[in-house]
Design an enzyme around this catalytic site. Structure first.
Site, short mmCIF file in Angstrom:
data_model
loop_
_atom_site.label_atom_id
_atom_site.label_comp_id
_atom_site.label_asym_id
_atom_site.label_seq_id
_atom_site.Cartn_x
_atom_site.Cartn_y
_atom_site.Cartn_z
N ASP A 178 0.89 -1.17 0.00
CA ASP A 178 0.00 0.00 0.00
C ASP A 178 0.92 1.22 0.00
OD1 ASP A 178 -1.66 2.10 0.62
OD2 ASP A 178 -2.29 1.33 2.56
N LYS A 195 3.19 11.12 -3.99
CA LYS A 195 2.07 10.43 -4.64
C LYS A 195 1.09 11.43 -5.26
CE LYS A 195 -1.57 7.11 -3.42
NZ LYS A 195 -1.95 6.08 -2.42
N GLU A 248 -7.24 0.56 -4.01
CA GLU A 248 -7.17 0.45 -2.55
C GLU A 248 -8.49 -0.01 -1.93
OE1 GLU A 248 -5.59 4.34 -1.68
OE2 GLU A 248 -3.68 3.83 -2.59
N ASP A 250 -12.67 5.44 2.05
CA ASP A 250 -11.23 5.40 2.29
C ASP A 250 -10.65 6.82 2.29
OD1 ASP A 250 -8.50 5.00 2.22
OD2 ASP A 250 -8.49 3.66 0.48
#
Ligand code: AMP
Length: 515
Positions: A12, A74, A151, A182
């Site tokens: 992850d 990211k 994810e 999430d």
């Protein structure tokens, strides 16, 4: 892990923290600890002369050497360069991510031995360009990236595993609709899944790649800094190191507010100090609009899945920021249900990725799959075409969002003149009819076309959108495939990728013969 199979590793790769898990001998996902003994590795890189330091130490350096620390790379995937110059140099964001992954590889190897095959997760809302950049980061870190999975899907798989749904003798065949909410450090994703037995089917997905815990931190930083300005007339945010310390302390205070009703933050700058007490109510008030944005997207996604709140079996919370009490309260008010926090918000995604890695490795060894994943695309995919009536450019959508993957679509282009030797097809992602409002994915330059084609010869351009959200383009004339170049936007060339791979990981470039 079992002796006759390579380790099944899932990563992850988070905006603020990354987590890695591996299946053990009996196929249970286990989180691996890093060299410092922690399960969470901060996704931060310090450029220290010719050295790079990744993780906790890089985060510490934010207080003294903020200018040389790369955080949240990211969020910049898909751009050509990370926006900060560090040590006199700018880096592509995927290279920064590769340093994070390389630390994970080296630390994990000490526990499970050498490995190269991995599954890496991405937010469901990531577009094609960001998915490709993530895959490239994995390559540069010395990995063979078997797959990129979403994810929320990974979290749902981890949930299914925890509930015993992946057992071969599992008889639970009734369909369960689960909403995965999430909220991580930098991105927000919401996905509605239908879990039937061992089938995990995404029904709809949406999100925001620029909304996460960092935005909540920013509000607290601004709140404290404005109080400083009010009292002393100078702004502590102007100095990168003071700002770095303030960020760190505000993030800490935010976590405190998840457990207590108040927290305080001290800020020193130019010999002056303020101490600001923040109550949970105040924090909720200054961040209300951020939470409302997630509520809006959540409602829309449920609608896109064609469901009502009452039809949901549960709401699964994933991502560190779902620890904020306001998130749980908002979801409870919206849905009338107590959100489920039975999976670890930090580890579920990596666990799901490791389970998926195990599935892929088993499949490659000819074993039957333990479960099945079906995803949808989060952005519509189209080509730029000229509208015959208005002569204006527009985005012609070939694959609408929320289409079950894999999916293929075709479009016929025609040559405009005798013996035309090339055609250029521009591929974009987005919902707008106007190409400028969409993200450019790349150009498909079809050349040379076979010689002597008559005018109006049909050229078929077929898109295949893979399960991992990656695009392949096939071009054919009269049923015969023709080789072509697909030039991606802001993407590194294979040569650049190979040289970064050698530089960052020291692992030689991957070629199929070395398999
Ligand atoms: P993730 O990307 O899922 O690891 O989430 C990281 C984010 O979760 C960061 O923004 C953290 O500040 C946030 N976070 C972690 N623990 C807490 C907590 N107890 N309360 C509020 N936010 C938290």
């Amino acid at each position: 892990m079992s002796q006759n199979r390579p380790p099944a590793v899932g990563i992850d790769l988070g905006t603020t923290y990354s987590v890695v898990a591996c299946l053990d001998d009996v196929n249970r996902p286990q989180t691996l600890v890093n060299g410092e003994g922690d399960k969470l590795t901060p996704s931060a890189v310090l450029f220290d002369g010719t050295d790079t330091v990744v993780g906790k130490e890089a985060v510490k350096a934010v207080a003294t050497d903020a200018e040389r620390v790369a955080l949240c790379a990211k969020l910049e995937l898909g751009s050509r360069m990370y926006d900060k110059v560090m040590g006199g140099r700018q880096y592509p964001p995927e290279a920064i991510e590769a340093w994070v992954l390389n630390k994970i590889r080296l630390d994990s190897q000490r526990q499970i031995g050498p490995f190269e095959k991995v599954v890496i997760t991405v937010p469901a809302y990531f577009d094609e360009t960001r998915r490709k950049a993530t895959q490239d980061a994995g390559y540069m870190a010395g990995f063979d990236v078997m797959d990129i999975i979403n994810e929320p899907t990974a979290a749902a798989v981890a949930f299914g595993y925890q509930r015993g749904m992946l057992n071969p003798d599992s008889r639970k065949q009734e369909s369960k609709k689960v909403l995965v909410y999430d909220l991580g450090g930098g991105t927000f994703d919401v996905t509605v899944m239908d879990i039937t037995g061992r089938d995990f089917v995404a029904l709809a997905t949406d999100g925001d790649v620029h909304l996460g815990g960092r935005d909540w931190d920013q509000r607290m930083v601004d709140y404290v800094a404005e109080e400083f300005v009010r009292q002393h007339g100078i702004d502590p945010r102007e100095d990168p190191n003071t700002s770095g310390r303030l960020w760190r302390d505000c993030e800490d205070a935010k976590r405190t507010l998840s457990a207590r009703s108040k927290a305080s933050v001290a800020c020193d700058y130019h010999g002056r100090t303020v101490r600001v007490e923040v109550s949970r109510e105040k924090f909720d008030e200054i961040t209300r609009d951020l939470l409302d944005r997630t509520a809006f997207t959540t409602r829309q996604t449920l609608q896109a899945a064609g469901l009502e709140w009452g039809q949901l079996e549960r709401i699964l919370l994933v991502g560190g920021s779902t620890r904020m009490p306001a998130v749980r309260q908002m979801l409870q008010e919206l849905s009338g249900k107590e959100p489920d926090h039975s999976v670890s918000p930090d580890e579920a995604v990596a666990h799901g990725a490791a389970l998926h890695a195990g599935l892929l490795i088993d499949e490659s060894l000819g074993k039957p799959p333990r479960f099945r994943i079906q995803n949808v695309n989060s952005h519509s995919l189209g080509v730029v075409a000229t509208d015959a009536a208005t002569s204006r450019l527009r985005n012609v959508i070939l694959i609408p969002r929320n289409s079950p993957l894999p999916v293929s679509a075709k479009r016929i282009f025609r040559t405009q003149k005798e013996n035309q030797r090339s055609i250029l097809v521009r591929v974009v992602e987005g919902e707008s009819a106007s190409p400028e409002d969409c993200s450019p994915i790349g150009k498909c330059s079809i050349k040379p076309l076979p010689p002597d084609l008559p005018v109006m010869t049909p050229i078929e351009v077929a898109f295949r959108y893979e399960v991992n959200g990656r695009l392949t383009v096939v071009v054919s004339v009269a049923g015969k495939e023709i080789a072509h170049e697909f030039q991606r936007e802001n993407s590194l060339t294979q040569e650049q990728l190979d040289s970064w791979r050698e530089y960052i990981s020291g692992v030689p470039r991957y070629s199929p013969e070395t398999e």
